[in-house]
Write a protein that holds these residues in place. Structure first.
Motif, mmCIF file in Angstrom:
data_model
loop_
_atom_site.group_PDB
_atom_site.id
_atom_site.type_symbol
_atom_site.label_atom_id
_atom_site.label_comp_id
_atom_site.label_asym_id
_atom_site.label_seq_id
_atom_site.Cartn_x
_atom_site.Cartn_y
_atom_site.Cartn_z
ATOM 1 N N THR A 125 3.748 1.487 8.402
ATOM 2 C CA THR A 125 3.137 0.985 6.942
ATOM 3 C C THR A 125 3.097 -0.720 6.722
ATOM 4 O O THR A 125 2.178 -1.198 6.509
ATOM 5 N N ILE B 173 0.137 -3.322 6.984
ATOM 6 C CA ILE B 173 -0.167 -4.220 5.825
ATOM 7 C C ILE B 173 -0.080 -5.675 6.213
ATOM 8 O O ILE B 173 -0.940 -6.414 5.828
ATOM 9 N N PHE C 240 6.231 -6.027 -1.032
ATOM 10 C CA PHE C 240 5.916 -4.504 -0.574
ATOM 11 C C PHE C 240 7.236 -4.109 -0.044
ATOM 12 O O PHE C 240 7.720 -4.648 0.395
ATOM 13 N N CYS D 119 8.187 -1.220 2.116
ATOM 14 C CA CYS D 119 7.838 -0.287 3.112
ATOM 15 C C CYS D 119 9.292 0.359 4.081
ATOM 16 O O CYS D 119 9.614 -0.007 5.020
ATOM 17 N N ASP E 44 5.813 -0.204 -4.210
ATOM 18 C CA ASP E 44 6.796 0.436 -3.166
ATOM 19 C C ASP E 44 5.779 1.822 -2.505
ATOM 20 O O ASP E 44 4.997 2.511 -3.100
ATOM 21 N N ALA E 45 5.925 1.649 -1.067
ATOM 22 C CA ALA E 45 5.041 2.332 -0.317
ATOM 23 C C ALA E 45 5.716 3.578 -0.021
ATOM 24 O O ALA E 45 5.476 4.876 0.632
ATOM 25 N N SER E 46 7.077 3.919 -0.396
ATOM 26 C CA SER E 46 7.994 5.173 -0.256
ATOM 27 C C SER E 46 7.449 5.971 -1.214
ATOM 28 O O SER E 46 6.908 5.943 -2.336
ATOM 29 N N ASN F 64 2.878 3.309 -4.439
ATOM 30 C CA ASN F 64 1.761 3.680 -3.588
ATOM 31 C C ASN F 64 1.416 5.110 -3.546
ATOM 32 O O ASN F 64 2.675 5.871 -2.741
ATOM 33 N N ALA G 68 -2.545 4.833 3.003
ATOM 34 C CA ALA G 68 -1.158 4.229 3.079
ATOM 35 C C ALA G 68 -1.441 2.697 2.721
ATOM 36 O O ALA G 68 -1.449 2.301 1.622
ATOM 37 N N SER G 69 -1.568 1.805 3.887
ATOM 38 C CA SER G 69 -1.569 0.231 3.755
ATOM 39 C C SER G 69 -2.868 -0.162 3.206
ATOM 40 O O SER G 69 -2.843 -1.172 2.604
ATOM 41 N N ALA H 206 -2.243 0.116 -0.648
ATOM 42 C CA ALA H 206 -1.221 -0.801 -0.819
ATOM 43 C C ALA H 206 -1.915 -2.370 -1.416
ATOM 44 O O ALA H 206 -1.703 -2.751 -2.304
#
Length: 313
Positions: free
Chosen positions: A15, A19, A56, A58, A80-82, A115, A291-292, A295
């Motif tokens: 991710t 990004i 971000f 990741c 937060d992508a988690s 995210n 995902a990305s 974000a």
């Protein structure tokens, strides 16, 4: 006023790399970087986390929670992508198209944005509007299956699928999450306003990118008897004018390919069926809108930039 500064904590993961690829081409932000030798240095990470206008995360869930504790600068905004904060109090769920676009305003004001997960993105796009428009009953157990390309599994799965001598089983679609307790279920339930978690089966298949998340609607799940055309109309009205989420205007006569939107940051809903059985499918890229891409869309809103800047529409 200078360009906003952006830092990706975890920039070498799938991710994070996606990004970074989207942001590296832009001249309206300043992308901060950490030296490879210092990627695990807490002091240097904390400096960058507190220097950037927007960060971000990741990272794995535990590392993402730890990273948030390192941020002392009240002006630093976080995406937060988690999975760590997707149902956490004080965090805005980063799906701008929800609430008939009103979620967009909440994201623009937010300091903390979670995210969405990839499977969750497809399910929510199919289901949340139908619950909000009082077509789907909230106490329904909604069945869903979702086919994803193998890049959704991160570096280890990518390496397994792309190894010169790989296991024969990888050539066939593989069901997983067989305990029916996938980590995306809490956000799927919460964002759709469901009383119970969906009955959800994810499938990984032998192609890199792309996703097809399908929800099956039967008469017992709906408040009234409807056709596929009725459901299509409700979804089309809900997402009207959205730049990244659209509804296919006609039923599909053949097949839907999971990789149809690979490389895109958009999502397209397809509605099919007959009589009182309806199939709603979200097609998108698990690394894009899943995902990305999502974000970066939230970042654009938070920084007051064009919502689709840097995205493949």
């Amino acid at each position: 006023m200078g360009k906003p500064t952006v830092y990706i904590d975890g920039q070498v993961g799938t991710t994070g790399l996606q990004i970074r690829e989207r942001l590296a081409r832009r001249d309206d932000i300043e992308l901060l970087s950490i030296a490879d030798a210092l990627r695990h240095d807490t002091t240097e990470r904390a400096r960058l986390l507190n220097t950037a206008d927007l960060v971000f995360l990741c990272l794995p869930d535990a590392a993402a929670r730890e990273a948030v504790t390192l941020i002392e600068n009240p002006e630093t905004r976080v995406i937060d992508a988690s999975t760590a904060h997707r149902t956490a109090p004080g965090w805005v769920y980063g799906f701008p198209e929800l609430d008939r676009g009103l979620r967009r305003e909440a994201i623009a004001r937010a300091t903390r944005v979670a995210n969405p997960g990839c499977h969750a993105t497809g399910f929510i796009a199919c289901v949340a509007p139908l619950v909000e428009e009082r077509l789907l009953v909230p106490d329904a157990t909604v069945p869903c299956f979702s086919v994803t390309g193998y890049t959704g599994g991160g570096r280890s799965m990518i390496e397994a699928y792309e190894a010169p001598a790989r296991a024969a089983a990888l050539s066939a679609p593989r069901l997983y999450g067989l305990s029916l307790a996938h980590k995306h279920l809490p956000e799927m339930r919460a964002q759709c306003g469901l009383d119970v978690a969906p009955l959800f089966v994810p499938v990984v298949a032998d192609y890199p990118r792309g996703m097809a998340t399908s929800v099956l609607l039967t008469r017992d799940l709906l408040r009234r008897r409807v056709t596929a055309a009725d459901v299509r109309c409700v979804l089309a009205q809900y997402f009207a004018g959205e730049p990244l989420v659209t509804v296919s205007p006609e039923p599909d006569g053949g097949m839907l390919a999971g990789n149809e939107l690979a490389g895109s940051d958009a999502l397209v809903l397809h509605v099919n069926g007959e009589d009182d059985q309806v199939l709603v499918t979200a097609l998108f890229d698990n690394l894009g809108k899943g995902a990305s891409g999502a974000a970066v869309q939230s970042m654009n809103l938070m920084l007051g930039l064009g919502e689709t800047c840097g995205l493949a529409v």
